[in-house]
Motif scaffolding. Structure first.
Motif, mmCIF file in Angstrom:
data_model
loop_
_atom_site.group_PDB
_atom_site.id
_atom_site.type_symbol
_atom_site.label_atom_id
_atom_site.label_comp_id
_atom_site.label_asym_id
_atom_site.label_seq_id
_atom_site.Cartn_x
_atom_site.Cartn_y
_atom_site.Cartn_z
ATOM 1 N N SER A 1 0.561 -0.810 0.375
ATOM 2 C CA SER A 1 -0.294 -0.059 0.153
ATOM 3 C C SER A 1 0.843 0.884 0.232
ATOM 4 O O SER A 1 0.792 2.386 -0.843
ATOM 5 N N ASP B 1 -6.235 -0.802 -4.888
ATOM 6 C CA ASP B 1 -5.400 -1.692 -3.487
ATOM 7 C C ASP B 1 -6.185 -2.675 -3.023
ATOM 8 O O ASP B 1 -7.429 -1.585 -2.669
ATOM 9 N N GLU B 2 -6.021 -4.126 -3.226
ATOM 10 C CA GLU B 2 -6.959 -5.198 -2.613
ATOM 11 C C GLU B 2 -8.174 -4.482 -2.841
ATOM 12 O O GLU B 2 -8.937 -4.812 -2.062
HETATM 13 MG MG MG Z 1 -1.760 -2.901 2.197
#
Ligand code: MG
Ligand code: ADP
Length: 276
Positions: free
Chosen positions: A64, A176-177
């Protein structure tokens, strides 16, 4: 906003490299009252225009952090990031960022949620409206434009968030995910749609995930980060020689022999331990 958000690189680069991401010797240290944490160390990576790259690695390895640096939200301690010819120094409309949480406003309709980014950026709202309808329809949400988020499932909400990101027409999309809050069936279903929409738009994509299967099935290249400090441990170009024509969909990929081969290689690379 684009012009002042990005500084022009002194070297001349050709126009067709406009959507290329170049990460050059990036390191990042976090400072807390107790300690200095080296989160990323000397990351260099190029993502070609229209390429889909995934970043995988254990929790806390800096995935991240790296995405926030590419997005211009976090300045690197060392190194530089370019998108095309321009150095990233601040957030820019050229770079779309989609997070794990969908951040939909419950009091806005689906359409108004999809328009939020364009509104904030002061875009031409007629163009934005057309784009929002286009992406919401492509994501199977055409019937829900006037509904509110509470009427939608988790997978549908994430698709609204994707439509919102694409409505602003960024050159680069950072994810991000984005599916980690969804159940596994929904994830499989949404992956095909998301890849389809992003490829049709020719976006350059960086997907952060801790899911090896997602990385193999959705992207052209998988980059493995080491444990903290995050360094590039290895890179794996993903090819499917058993499918000679065209690229298989994420769902099809999971049935191919190459999938198991890449899965085993990446599993070893990730060096997963169960704690305790
Ligand atoms: Mg992360
Ligand atoms: P990942 O996304 O791979 O799980 P992160 O990029 O969130 O990892 O974090 C990388 C490392 O940096 C972690 O060890 C995390 O605890 C630390 N970290 C993240 N954000 C901060 C912060 N704001 N201050 C201090 N340390 C941080």
């Amino acid at each position: 906003m684009t012009a002042e958000a990005l500084e022009t690189c002194p070297t001349t680069r050709s126009a067709h490299t406009e959507n290329r991401i170049e990460i050059s010797h990036v390191s990042l240290r976090y400072f807390t009252p107790q300690a200095e944490i080296l989160a990323l160390s000397d990351i260099s990576l190029t993502v070609e225009p229209g390429e889909f790259v995934s970043l995988i690695g254990q929790s806390g390895c800096g995935k991240s952090t790296l995405l926030s640096i590419i997005a211009g939200i976090l300045p690197p301690s060392e190194g530089k990031v370019y998108v095309g010819a321009q150095q990233v120094t601040k957030p820019s409309p050229r770079i779309g960022y989609m997070l794990q949480q969908d951040y939909l406003y419950e009091w806005r309709t689906i359409m108004d949620n999809a328009l939020l980014g364009a509104q904030i950026q002061g875009r031409d709202m007629k163009v934005a409206r057309d784009r929002a309808v286009h992406f919401l329809e492509k994501c199977g949400l055409g019937r829900f434009l006037d509904q509110y988020p509470k009427a939608l499932s988790g997978g549908m909400r994430q698709r609204v968030a994707l439509a919102r990101t694409l409505t602003t027409d960024p050159d680069v999309v950072l994810l991000d995910e984005p599916f980690s809050a969804l159940d596994s069936q929904t994830r499989l279903a949404i992956a095909d749609e998301v890849v389809d929409v992003l490829r049709a738009e020719g976006k350059t994509v960086v997907l952060v995930t801790h899911d090896i299967g997602e990385a193999i099935s959705m992207t052209d290249r998988v980059v493995v980060l080491s444990r903290r400090p995050g360094r590039i441990k290895s890179e794996h170009a993903i090819h499917f020689p058993s499918v000679p024509s065209g690229r298989p969909t994420p769902f099809e990929v999971r049935t191919l022999p190459e999938f198991n081969m890449y899965f085993n290689t990446l599993w070893d690379e990730l060096d997963v331990h169960v704690e305790g």
